[in-house]
Design a protein around this motif. Structure first.
Motif, mmCIF file in Angstrom:
data_model
loop_
_atom_site.group_PDB
_atom_site.id
_atom_site.type_symbol
_atom_site.label_atom_id
_atom_site.label_comp_id
_atom_site.label_asym_id
_atom_site.label_seq_id
_atom_site.Cartn_x
_atom_site.Cartn_y
_atom_site.Cartn_z
ATOM 1 N N ASP A 253 -7.275 3.493 -5.258
ATOM 2 C CA ASP A 253 -7.902 2.570 -4.309
ATOM 3 C C ASP A 253 -8.340 3.282 -3.039
ATOM 4 O O ASP A 253 -9.217 2.801 -2.317
ATOM 5 C CB ASP A 253 -6.922 1.456 -3.944
ATOM 6 N N ALA A 254 -7.716 4.412 -2.744
ATOM 7 C CA ALA A 254 -8.060 5.196 -1.556
ATOM 8 C C ALA A 254 -7.634 6.638 -1.805
ATOM 9 O O ALA A 254 -6.917 6.935 -2.758
ATOM 10 C CB ALA A 254 -7.379 4.639 -0.306
ATOM 11 N N GLY B 193 -17.426 3.895 -2.607
ATOM 12 C CA GLY B 193 -16.896 2.932 -1.648
ATOM 13 C C GLY B 193 -15.390 2.971 -1.536
ATOM 14 O O GLY B 193 -14.744 1.963 -1.214
ATOM 15 N N ILE B 194 -14.803 4.143 -1.774
ATOM 16 C CA ILE B 194 -13.348 4.315 -1.698
ATOM 17 C C ILE B 194 -12.988 4.904 -0.342
ATOM 18 O O ILE B 194 -13.500 5.964 0.025
ATOM 19 C CB ILE B 194 -12.861 5.237 -2.835
ATOM 20 N N PRO B 195 -12.133 4.248 0.431
ATOM 21 C CA PRO B 195 -11.788 4.772 1.763
ATOM 22 C C PRO B 195 -11.013 6.084 1.683
ATOM 23 O O PRO B 195 -10.235 6.313 0.751
ATOM 24 C CB PRO B 195 -10.936 3.663 2.391
ATOM 25 N N VAL B 196 -11.238 6.936 2.682
ATOM 26 C CA VAL B 196 -10.634 8.274 2.723
ATOM 27 C C VAL B 196 -9.897 8.469 4.042
ATOM 28 O O VAL B 196 -10.413 8.128 5.114
ATOM 29 C CB VAL B 196 -11.705 9.373 2.586
ATOM 30 N N ILE B 197 -8.697 9.037 3.936
ATOM 31 C CA ILE B 197 -7.930 9.472 5.108
ATOM 32 C C ILE B 197 -7.930 10.994 5.121
ATOM 33 O O ILE B 197 -7.623 11.621 4.106
ATOM 34 C CB ILE B 197 -6.469 8.987 5.038
ATOM 35 N N VAL C 61 -0.511 -3.727 -6.134
ATOM 36 C CA VAL C 61 -0.448 -2.778 -5.015
ATOM 37 C C VAL C 61 -1.743 -1.985 -4.899
ATOM 38 O O VAL C 61 -2.503 -1.863 -5.857
ATOM 39 C CB VAL C 61 0.741 -1.792 -5.169
ATOM 40 N N TYR C 62 -1.957 -1.458 -3.701
ATOM 41 C CA TYR C 62 -3.034 -0.494 -3.452
ATOM 42 C C TYR C 62 -2.431 0.909 -3.470
ATOM 43 O O TYR C 62 -1.341 1.127 -2.933
ATOM 44 C CB TYR C 62 -3.695 -0.745 -2.103
ATOM 45 N N ILE C 63 -3.158 1.842 -4.062
ATOM 46 C CA ILE C 63 -2.689 3.213 -4.181
ATOM 47 C C ILE C 63 -3.590 4.149 -3.387
ATOM 48 O O ILE C 63 -4.818 4.108 -3.511
ATOM 49 C CB ILE C 63 -2.669 3.670 -5.654
ATOM 50 N N VAL C 64 -2.973 4.997 -2.576
ATOM 51 C CA VAL C 64 -3.669 6.081 -1.885
ATOM 52 C C VAL C 64 -3.268 7.380 -2.582
ATOM 53 O O VAL C 64 -2.098 7.777 -2.537
ATOM 54 C CB VAL C 64 -3.283 6.144 -0.392
ATOM 55 N N ALA C 65 -4.218 8.017 -3.232
ATOM 56 C CA ALA C 65 -3.944 9.273 -3.936
ATOM 57 C C ALA C 65 -4.003 10.423 -2.947
ATOM 58 O O ALA C 65 -5.060 10.696 -2.372
ATOM 59 C CB ALA C 65 -4.958 9.483 -5.057
ATOM 60 N N LYS C 66 -2.871 11.094 -2.745
ATOM 61 C CA LYS C 66 -2.836 12.255 -1.854
ATOM 62 C C LYS C 66 -3.271 13.488 -2.649
ATOM 63 O O LYS C 66 -2.633 13.854 -3.638
ATOM 64 C CB LYS C 66 -1.431 12.451 -1.280
ATOM 65 N N ILE C 67 -4.331 14.112 -2.191
ATOM 66 C CA ILE C 67 -4.859 15.288 -2.888
ATOM 67 C C ILE C 67 -4.307 16.525 -2.191
ATOM 68 O O ILE C 67 -4.762 16.913 -1.112
ATOM 69 C CB ILE C 67 -6.399 15.295 -2.894
ATOM 70 N N GLU C 68 -3.302 17.129 -2.830
ATOM 71 C CA GLU C 68 -2.652 18.297 -2.225
ATOM 72 C C GLU C 68 -2.245 19.332 -3.277
ATOM 73 O O GLU C 68 -1.543 20.290 -2.959
ATOM 74 C CB GLU C 68 -1.443 17.882 -1.382
ATOM 75 N N THR D 104 0.850 -1.189 0.000
ATOM 76 C CA THR D 104 0.000 0.000 0.000
ATOM 77 C C THR D 104 0.888 1.243 0.000
ATOM 78 O O THR D 104 1.746 1.400 0.874
ATOM 79 C CB THR D 104 -0.928 0.018 1.226
ATOM 80 N N PHE D 105 0.670 2.108 -0.988
ATOM 81 C CA PHE D 105 1.537 3.274 -1.190
ATOM 82 C C PHE D 105 0.699 4.532 -1.385
ATOM 83 O O PHE D 105 -0.306 4.515 -2.110
ATOM 84 C CB PHE D 105 2.422 3.075 -2.427
ATOM 85 N N SER D 106 1.128 5.619 -0.759
ATOM 86 C CA SER D 106 0.507 6.915 -1.023
ATOM 87 C C SER D 106 1.432 7.730 -1.910
ATOM 88 O O SER D 106 2.651 7.736 -1.709
ATOM 89 C CB SER D 106 0.191 7.653 0.282
ATOM 90 N N ILE D 107 0.841 8.408 -2.903
ATOM 91 C CA ILE D 107 1.607 9.176 -3.886
ATOM 92 C C ILE D 107 1.450 10.656 -3.570
ATOM 93 O O ILE D 107 0.341 11.199 -3.604
ATOM 94 C CB ILE D 107 1.123 8.888 -5.312
#
Length: 477
Positions: free
Chosen positions: A239-240, A272-276, A216-223, A190-193
């Motif tokens: 994926d997230a 249904g996409i998880p959010v941090i 892999v699972y991808i966490v897209a960082k929105i910044e 699991t990786f955040s970009i």
């Protein structure tokens, strides 16, 4: 086992204040669900040791703990200062240079060689999360001469933002790929970009891993503004999602951040996409034993917005009270979730949004699960899953009841640690009866007991991912 008293997941950044075996164990017991490894700092050897510790402690405590590798991306930073902090005063002039020097109040090095090409006279430049603001007056070779609009203290290696400017660096850098190679070798999936702008950034990471035989699972960082503008396309590929409010609050007007946060969370939840939700959540707890009232309210509002997880950064990485910060986050989550359960806050909006979309059989089943939970005293929802899609979809409704997601796939089991109210359970490869396995596991974990009502979902084929088309309501013997 002791069932968690809150369902919002907690992501903790592991750093010098929290990398010891003792503190990691305390973080897990306090409520950590995901350990974030920030590859902007540290070396591979130290990260490898932290990864082993987290896994060892998770196994010892029999807790599902995911590991999230954060790829640093093209973070623009100032260089080393001769003495720190330096003080920049409003109205003074300062030169930003791409020369490798020791900086001072007059001349500050920047690690971005294309800085003179990215700015023009009149451009705004932000330092240290936007707390210091400069205006470009003139470009002279490798130097950018600026006026200080808003001053303040500045330390070495602080970030530099150029809102609206063209950045001549690929969001997924060569250094990111080296980190990706290392993390894959450590079994991380699991990786955040960071600083991503489009779906192409996600595909680059996914393709790099796939070429090495690693899904892999991808966490897209929105910044970045571009990511906000491209969010619908990004949601089709990621994926997230992580609402990374630090740099986002510099890239877009800070007053827009709250509404953008709500829109991002809502859009992700429909799918249904998880959010941090991340950055400055309990920042004052880096130095203080208690957060501010505003910070407590911020965490609560993110939960009410529908976030799956809340994240601690410097609070656990370098703070004086890492365990207390997690405990506080858990207390806020518990209280907020109880209030939402009583008031049904925000539920109509998500139900309406889902109902307005074209619905699959899977969607209808999860909606029926929600409706059953409103009418019956259900003790738990039991969902065998290969992909994790069904428990994530049920999670959107923020049920009071725990969702036990049973999976034979280790990466699915791990990734479900990000989803609100989902308790992942890893099971053996061969299962003769999912219904029997699920109910026995739920009893063993003490989520249910004889006489309880449970909801059980399953698909038409044991070997087919997705395709949930059955719902059963059982009274346990």
């Amino acid at each position: 086992m002791q069932i968690p008293d809150h369902k919002t997941k907690i992501v903790c950044t592991i750093g010098p204040a929290s990398s010891s075996e003792e503190v990691i164990r305390e973080l897990v017991l306090a409520g950590m669900n995901v350990a974030r490894i920030n590859f902007s700092h540290g070396d591979f050897e130290s990260h490898s040791e932290v990864i082993r510790r987290v896994r060892r402690i998770a196994a010892d405590l029999d807790r599902p703990i995911a590991i999230l590798a954060d790829l640093p991306g093209p973070k623009i930073r100032i260089g080393k200062l001769e003495k720190e902090p330096i003080m920049l005063h409003k109205g003074n002039f300062v030169t930003l240079t791409v020369d490798e020097i020791l900086g001072n109040e007059k001349r500050i090095p920047v690690n971005y060689k294309q800085l003179p090409e990215s700015v023009t006279p009149g451009s705004l430049i932000y330092l240290s999360d936007g707390f210091i603001q400069l205006r470009c007056l003139e470009i002279s070779g490798k130097d950018v001469i600026c006026e200080v609009l808003v001053g303040g203290q500045l330390y070495s290696q602080k970030g530099l933002n150029l809102p609206g400017a063209k950045i001549f660096i690929d969001p997924v850098t060569g250094n990111d790929l080296k980190i990706l190679e290392f993390a894959l070798s450590e079994g991380i999936d699991t990786f955040s970009i960071s600083f991503m702008e489009s779906v192409e950034d996600i595909r680059k990471v996914r393709d790099f891993a796939a070429a090495r035989g690693k899904p892999v699972y991808i966490v897209a960082k929105i910044e970045r503004r571009q990511a906000v503008e491209n969010i619908q396309e990004i949601l089709k590929e990621t994926d997230a999602l992580m609402v990374a409010r630090g740099d986002l609050g510099v890239e877009i007007p800070i007053q827009e951040v709250p509404s953008v946060q709500k829109e991002l969370i809502y859009s992700a939840k429909l799918l249904g996409i998880p959010v941090i939700t991340a950055t400055h959540m309990l920042a004052s707890m880096t130095d203080n034993i208690r957060p501010t009232r505003a910070e407590a309210t911020d965490v609560a509002n993110a939960i009410l917005d529908g976030t799956d997880a809340v994240m601690l950064s410097e609070e656990t990485a370098v703070g004086n009270y890492p365990v207390e910060a997690v405990e506080m986050m858990a207390k806020i989550a518990k209280t907020t979730e109880n209030w939402r359960s009583r008031t049904k806050w925000g539920l109509d909006t998500i139900i309406k949004g889902i109902a307005e979309r074209e619905m699959s059989v899977d969607e209808v089943i999860t909606l029926q699960v929600h409706e059953a939970l409103q009418k019956l005293p259900v003790a738990a929802v039991l969902t065998p899953t290969r992909s994790g899609a069904t428990p994530r979809r049920i999670s959107r409704f923020k049920p009071e009841t725990w969702i036990l997601a049973l999976s034979r796939v280790p990466r699915t089991y791990s990734f479900l640690s990000l989803s609100y109210g989902v308790y992942p359970v890893l099971v053996e490869e061969t299962i003769e009866s999912w219904e029997k396995e699920a109910t026995e596991k739920a009893k063993k974990l003490e989520f249910v007991k004889s006489g309880d009502i449970v909801i059980f979902t399953q698909g038409p084929s044991l070997g087919k991912p997705g395709g949930t088309n059955m719902l059963k309501i059982l009274t346990l013997e």
